[in-house]
Design a protein around this motif. Sequence first.
Motif, mmCIF file in Angstrom:
data_model
loop_
_atom_site.group_PDB
_atom_site.id
_atom_site.type_symbol
_atom_site.label_atom_id
_atom_site.label_comp_id
_atom_site.label_asym_id
_atom_site.label_seq_id
_atom_site.Cartn_x
_atom_site.Cartn_y
_atom_site.Cartn_z
ATOM 1 N N PHE A 167 9.007 28.018 -2.465
ATOM 2 C CA PHE A 167 10.441 27.845 -2.242
ATOM 3 C C PHE A 167 10.908 28.282 -0.857
ATOM 4 O O PHE A 167 12.087 28.130 -0.536
ATOM 5 N N ASN A 218 11.199 25.340 6.123
ATOM 6 C CA ASN A 218 12.065 25.273 4.948
ATOM 7 C C ASN A 218 12.844 23.971 4.925
ATOM 8 O O ASN A 218 13.052 23.360 3.866
ATOM 9 N N SER A 219 13.249 23.504 6.109
ATOM 10 C CA SER A 219 14.021 22.268 6.208
ATOM 11 C C SER A 219 13.160 21.029 5.989
ATOM 12 O O SER A 219 13.497 20.167 5.167
ATOM 13 N N GLN A 254 11.824 20.363 2.279
ATOM 14 C CA GLN A 254 12.732 20.298 1.137
ATOM 15 C C GLN A 254 12.328 19.206 0.150
ATOM 16 O O GLN A 254 12.583 19.312 -1.040
ATOM 17 N N HIS A 255 11.688 18.147 0.643
ATOM 18 C CA HIS A 255 11.271 17.056 -0.246
ATOM 19 C C HIS A 255 10.277 17.530 -1.294
ATOM 20 O O HIS A 255 10.121 16.906 -2.348
ATOM 21 N N MET A 314 10.506 20.686 -2.607
ATOM 22 C CA MET A 314 11.173 21.690 -3.431
ATOM 23 C C MET A 314 12.282 21.122 -4.311
ATOM 24 O O MET A 314 12.644 21.723 -5.326
ATOM 25 N N LEU A 315 12.830 19.977 -3.906
ATOM 26 C CA LEU A 315 13.926 19.380 -4.662
ATOM 27 C C LEU A 315 13.408 18.331 -5.640
ATOM 28 O O LEU A 315 12.327 17.776 -5.438
ATOM 29 N N PRO A 316 14.153 18.044 -6.687
ATOM 30 C CA PRO A 316 13.742 16.986 -7.628
ATOM 31 C C PRO A 316 13.575 15.661 -6.900
ATOM 32 O O PRO A 316 14.228 15.400 -5.882
ATOM 33 N N PRO A 329 14.222 12.193 -5.670
ATOM 34 C CA PRO A 329 15.478 11.438 -5.632
ATOM 35 C C PRO A 329 15.377 10.136 -6.426
ATOM 36 O O PRO A 329 14.364 9.436 -6.361
#
Length: 262
Positions: free
Chosen positions: A145, A242-243, A246-247, A249-251, A253
């Motif tokens: 994360f 971190n930027s 993000q793909h 860490m996030l659900p 799309p």
Amino acid sequence: MNTEKVTNHIVKWLKEYAENAKVKGFVVGISGGIDSAVTSTLCAKTGFPTLCVELPIHQAESQVNRGNEHIAQLKKRFKNVSEAEVNLTSTFEDFKTNVPQTEDAAKVALAEANTRARLRMTTLYYFAGLHGYLVAGTGNKVEDFGVGFYTKYGDGGVDLSPIADLVKSEVFALAAHLEVPDSIQNAQPTDGLFGDSRTDEDQIGASYDELEWAMKMQDEGKVNADFNGRELEVFKIYTRLNSINQHKMLPIPVCEIPNDLK
């Protein structure tokens, strides 16, 4: 951190999850590193069958030796632990001969490293399917994360993550409490995906202690202007990773279709 209470909490969580999912046990990929050693020990402490799988692909002898030492220790301590080894080196080499190559050596190296991780994930799920087990993830909080230091659908492809709310220093504290072999506790963290001696710090450009600090600073709302020198360098490394990750860490799309188009 109260290591005994944290250990008991994770073990209880693992047991309840397995019971509710009506599965028979856990499978863990063993790398010879601290995260997989802690995860497999926690799974073993549940009393559920725990299969430790070594998946070498041109693996350094030191990593294999540490993995073997850890598994031997676990089997001695816990009767519910078993082991398997699948040497994927020939599979990996065969794969490379059947895909297109490019002159960009850096891109090839990264693609091949991620392929190693995905071959291992596929193999772990093969064993999980055979036995009715869950694949236990070995990622920690900074990796999963913070900087996204894992392979999407590789070591990131798991059923549950027992240590993903622990930063690296906490994983090391838990390792000492769980009596993980000293050889693993003292080893430099490495993903072992490039077939050389590079460490995680070599790849990222910052140590886990530094990344933990940067993660804390970001959580507190700090920005680049608050730092200088090495702190600024580390904070930039952390926020950049971190930027761009993000793909991971996030659900995934989903393109939602408006009702008037259906």
